[in-house]
Every structure is written in C-alpha cells, then in structure tokens.
Scaffold this active site. Structure first.
Site, PDB file in Angstrom:
ATOM      1  N   ASN A   1      57.512  40.406 -76.517  1.00 55.96           N
ATOM      2  CA  ASN A   1      57.482  40.847 -75.115  1.00 55.96           C
ATOM      3  C   ASN A   1      56.571  42.055 -74.945  1.00 55.96           C
ATOM      4  O   ASN A   1      55.789  42.133 -73.988  1.00 55.96           O
ATOM      5  CB  ASN A   1      58.888  41.222 -74.649  1.00 55.96           C
ATOM      6  CG  ASN A   1      59.686  40.011 -74.219  1.00 55.96           C
ATOM      7  OD1 ASN A   1      59.128  38.993 -73.849  1.00 55.96           O
ATOM      8  ND2 ASN A   1      60.999  40.122 -74.283  1.00 55.96           N
TER       9      ASN A   1
ATOM     10  N   HIS B   1      56.507  39.761 -70.625  1.00 54.29           N
ATOM     11  CA  HIS B   1      57.742  38.985 -70.499  1.00 54.29           C
ATOM     12  C   HIS B   1      57.421  37.487 -70.308  1.00 54.29           C
ATOM     13  O   HIS B   1      58.116  36.624 -70.850  1.00 54.29           O
ATOM     14  CB  HIS B   1      58.559  39.516 -69.318  1.00 54.29           C
ATOM     15  CG  HIS B   1      60.010  39.190 -69.420  1.00 54.29           C
ATOM     16  ND1 HIS B   1      60.887  39.906 -70.206  1.00 54.29           N
ATOM     17  CD2 HIS B   1      60.729  38.203 -68.859  1.00 54.29           C
ATOM     18  CE1 HIS B   1      62.092  39.368 -70.104  1.00 54.29           C
ATOM     19  NE2 HIS B   1      62.027  38.340 -69.290  1.00 54.29           N
TER      20      HIS B   1
ATOM     21  N   ASP C   1      58.639  34.404 -72.450  1.00 47.35           N
ATOM     22  CA  ASP C   1      59.282  33.203 -71.881  1.00 47.35           C
ATOM     23  C   ASP C   1      58.621  31.934 -72.423  1.00 47.35           C
ATOM     24  O   ASP C   1      59.296  30.969 -72.780  1.00 47.35           O
ATOM     25  CB  ASP C   1      59.171  33.198 -70.350  1.00 47.35           C
ATOM     26  CG  ASP C   1      60.169  34.149 -69.704  1.00 47.35           C
ATOM     27  OD1 ASP C   1      60.991  34.738 -70.431  1.00 47.35           O
ATOM     28  OD2 ASP C   1      60.118  34.293 -68.467  1.00 47.35           O
TER      29      ASP C   1
ATOM     30  N   GLU D   1      67.248  35.447 -77.283  1.00 45.56           N
ATOM     31  CA  GLU D   1      66.362  34.700 -78.202  1.00 45.56           C
ATOM     32  C   GLU D   1      67.168  34.187 -79.385  1.00 45.56           C
ATOM     33  O   GLU D   1      66.677  34.097 -80.496  1.00 45.56           O
ATOM     34  CB  GLU D   1      65.183  35.582 -78.673  1.00 45.56           C
ATOM     35  CG  GLU D   1      65.432  37.056 -78.663  1.00 45.56           C
ATOM     36  CD  GLU D   1      66.402  37.555 -79.728  1.00 45.56           C
ATOM     37  OE1 GLU D   1      67.594  37.727 -79.376  1.00 45.56           O
ATOM     38  OE2 GLU D   1      65.981  37.766 -80.868  1.00 45.56           O
TER      39      GLU D   1
HETATM   40  P1  GH3 Z   1      65.381  40.937 -84.661  1.00 49.90           P
HETATM   41  O1  GH3 Z   1      64.316  40.434 -85.560  1.00 49.90           O
HETATM   42  O2  GH3 Z   1      66.262  41.944 -85.329  1.00 49.90           O
HETATM   43  O3  GH3 Z   1      66.154  39.845 -84.012  1.00 49.90           O
HETATM   44  O4  GH3 Z   1      64.627  41.760 -83.525  1.00 49.90           O
HETATM   45  P2  GH3 Z   1      64.394  41.322 -82.021  1.00 49.90           P
HETATM   46  O5  GH3 Z   1      63.303  42.199 -81.483  1.00 49.90           O
HETATM   47  O6  GH3 Z   1      64.163  39.860 -81.941  1.00 49.90           O
HETATM   48  O7  GH3 Z   1      65.791  41.593 -81.371  1.00 49.90           O
HETATM   49  P3  GH3 Z   1      66.209  42.545 -80.188  1.00 49.90           P
HETATM   50  O8  GH3 Z   1      67.652  42.231 -79.950  1.00 49.90           O
HETATM   51  O9  GH3 Z   1      65.864  43.968 -80.477  1.00 49.90           O
HETATM   52  O10 GH3 Z   1      65.347  42.072 -78.967  1.00 49.90           O
HETATM   53  C1  GH3 Z   1      65.502  40.854 -78.364  1.00 49.90           C
HETATM   54  C2  GH3 Z   1      64.596  40.815 -77.180  1.00 49.90           C
HETATM   55  O11 GH3 Z   1      64.645  39.524 -76.543  1.00 49.90           O
HETATM   56  C3  GH3 Z   1      64.961  41.831 -76.127  1.00 49.90           C
HETATM   57  C4  GH3 Z   1      64.987  41.043 -74.838  1.00 49.90           C
HETATM   58  O12 GH3 Z   1      64.269  41.693 -73.827  1.00 49.90           O
HETATM   59  C5  GH3 Z   1      64.297  39.733 -75.201  1.00 49.90           C
HETATM   60  N1  GH3 Z   1      64.757  38.639 -74.371  1.00 49.90           N
HETATM   61  C6  GH3 Z   1      66.021  38.156 -74.223  1.00 49.90           C
HETATM   62  N2  GH3 Z   1      66.029  37.116 -73.344  1.00 49.90           N
HETATM   63  C7  GH3 Z   1      64.754  36.937 -72.937  1.00 49.90           C
HETATM   64  C8  GH3 Z   1      64.119  36.014 -72.027  1.00 49.90           C
HETATM   65  O13 GH3 Z   1      64.747  35.134 -71.419  1.00 49.90           O
HETATM   66  N3  GH3 Z   1      62.767  36.136 -71.871  1.00 49.90           N
HETATM   67  C9  GH3 Z   1      62.030  37.080 -72.526  1.00 49.90           C
HETATM   68  N4  GH3 Z   1      60.722  37.124 -72.323  1.00 49.90           N
HETATM   69  N5  GH3 Z   1      62.609  37.968 -73.363  1.00 49.90           N
HETATM   70  C10 GH3 Z   1      63.939  37.891 -73.580  1.00 49.90           C
HETATM   71 MG    MG Z   2      65.655  38.467 -82.588  1.00 56.48          MG
HETATM   72 MG    MG Z   3      68.967  38.394 -81.087  1.00 60.97          MG
END
Ligand code: GH3
Ligand code: MG
Ligand code: MG
Length: 238
Positions: free
Chosen positions: A98, A103, A107, A133
């Site tokens: 992201n 964003h 997506d 995710e």
């Molecule tokens: P890790 O390897 O530890 O899983 O790190 P990570 O960065 O994947 O995990 P973290 O929980 O820090 O971040 C997850 C991100 O996913 C933060 C959030 O904004 C993003 N996210 C969640 N749902 C959506 C979505 O529907 N669309 C988008 N673009 N981003 C999303």
């Molecule tokens: Mg993750």
């Molecule tokens: Mg996660």
C-alpha cells in the site's frame, strides 16, 4: 321478430367471442408479466445471496460464509472420520504494498492473489477472505499424511506471485499457518483450530515469512511446530 331475435343472438355470440378472445389475450399478457417479474425476483434474490456471502473486493467467500463452511466441514469430517486442514494465509509485508503502490494498487494485489488461490485449490476445498490481507483455507478429502505436502505445494503455487498493474509490476509472498484436525482422534471446535492456525502463522512470520508452519492441535507447544520449508525471508520484494 324471429329475424330480430336471430340477429340479436348473433350479435351477443359475436360479442361474447370477442370478449373471450380479449380475456385470453389479457390473461396471456399477465402470465408473461408474472413470469418476467418472478425471474427478476429470482435474479435479485440470487444477487442478494451472493452479496451476503461474498467479499466485494475479491469475490471470495466473506468471513461469515467461510466460517460457516468450516463448521459444516468439521461436522462432515466427524461423521465420516476424516481430516480437515485449517490454514490461515497472510500476505507478507502488505502494508509496504500500500505504501509503495497506493491503496488501489493494494486492492488490485488482493484481487490477483485471490484469483491465484482460487486456481490453486481443488473444487472441494474452500477459501474465503478472513480479514484484510488474511485468508482462510479449508482443505478436505485428503489423507492425513498428504496434508503437509499439499500445504507446501499450495504455498509454492500462490507465493512469489507477480502482480501486474498498468504501470508497475511487483511480487507478493505469503505465509501460511495451519493445523490438521483429525476427527478420529480429537473433537475440536472451529475457534480452537483457528487459534492454533493463528499461532502457527505467528511462527511463520517470526521465522522470516514466506513459509508454511503446521502445528499439532493437541499440544501446541513450540516443539510441535513443523516448518515445511526452509525458505529465507525473501518477502521484502515490493
Ligand atoms: P506481515 O508480513 O507481518 O503480515 O506484515 P503486513 O504489512 O502484511 O501486515 P500489517 O498487519 O502490518 O498490515 C496489513 C495491511 O493491509 C494494513 C492494511 O491497511 C492493509 N489492508 C487491509 N485490508 C485492505 C484492503 O482491503 N485493501 C488494501 N489496499 N489494503 C488493505
Ligand atoms: Mg500481512
Ligand atoms: Mg495480516
């Protein structure tokens, strides 16, 4: 007088037959209208059902629906004495995706990852968006000894996924935390299985990501975990 009577009878018969024909036409029109409305209602009922059970972004089952599928598979497995593999799949460093691609880029990555997972599973497995995710995979109809090799090959099929955008391409890796529910040996509910899979996912992240960790349900201590791969953290690829 007789001629008058005959003419009147003829007029009445003619009038009746025209009226009957009109009634038939109106009735056919009504039937067509009812059929069209019924099919419209069926389509919108199906659309509502899909909306209520599927995630709008990825088209996968939503959290409620995948949890219902898990409960149903656990029931079925206990009736048939089979195993169920419960696996949490989490995209690595997704926040960076992201941050780097916006964003909308994130997506699109989620959509393409969902397509890859759908392709990698068999018709009798299930996959749903568990949150953000993170995805919940349910594997059924396989022997216990096939569970870990299957998880490893599934991981190989969905990790190192190139997301092709209009302007950029980038690679996604994922980590999987899993557990195998063996209904012949233990009766465990969805929540406990998900908690063990979550611990395994935590281990997979802590050990460098881009790997599968499978934990046993009955003794989820550190010694029970099994790393199915020896991959390094090659996941910082965005
Ligand atoms: P890790 O390897 O530890 O899983 O790190 P990570 O960065 O994947 O995990 P973290 O929980 O820090 O971040 C997850 C991100 O996913 C933060 C959030 O904004 C993003 N996210 C969640 N749902 C959506 C979505 O529907 N669309 C988008 N673009 N981003 C999303
Ligand atoms: Mg993750
Ligand atoms: Mg996660």
């Amino acid at each position: 007088m007789v001629v008058y009577g005959a003419a009147l009878a003829l007029v009445i018969t003619l009038f009746d037959s025209i009226r009957a024909r009109n009634l038939k036409r109106i009735s056919r029109q009504l039937q067509r209208l009812v059929a069209a409305r019924t099919s419209e209602l069926e389509i919108s009922r199906e659309q509502l059902r899909v909306q209520a059970t599927h995630d709008g972004l990825t088209g996968l089952l939503n959290r409620d629906a995948i949890l219902r599928a898990l409960a149903a598979e656990l029931d079925r497995a206990s009736r048939e004495g089979k195993i169920v593999v419960v696996a949490l799949v989490d995209i690595d460093h997704f926040k960076q995706v992201n941050d780097t691609h916006g964003h909308l880029g994130g997506d699109e990555a989620l959509r393409q990852f969902a397509v890859a997972m759908n392709k990698a599973i068999r018709p009798y497995d299930h996959v749903g968006r568990y949150g953000g995710e993170e995805f919940l995979l349910i594997l059924t109809d396989l022997p216990k000894e096939a569970a870990e090799p299957r998880l490893a090959s599934l991981h190989a099929a969905i990790t190192d996924l190139w997301v092709r955008g209009q302007e950029t391409s980038f690679m996604l890796t994922c980590s999987i935390g899993a557990t195998v529910h063996d209904s012949a040996h233990q009766a465990t509910g969805s929540e406990s299985l998900l908690a063990v899979a979550d611990l395994a996912l935590y281990d997979a992240k802590a050990q460098g990501r881009n790997r599968v960790i499978c934990r046993k349900i009955d003794a989820p201590g550190a010694n029970d975990q099994k790393d199915l791969e020896t991959s390094q953290d090659s996941s910082q690829t965005v």
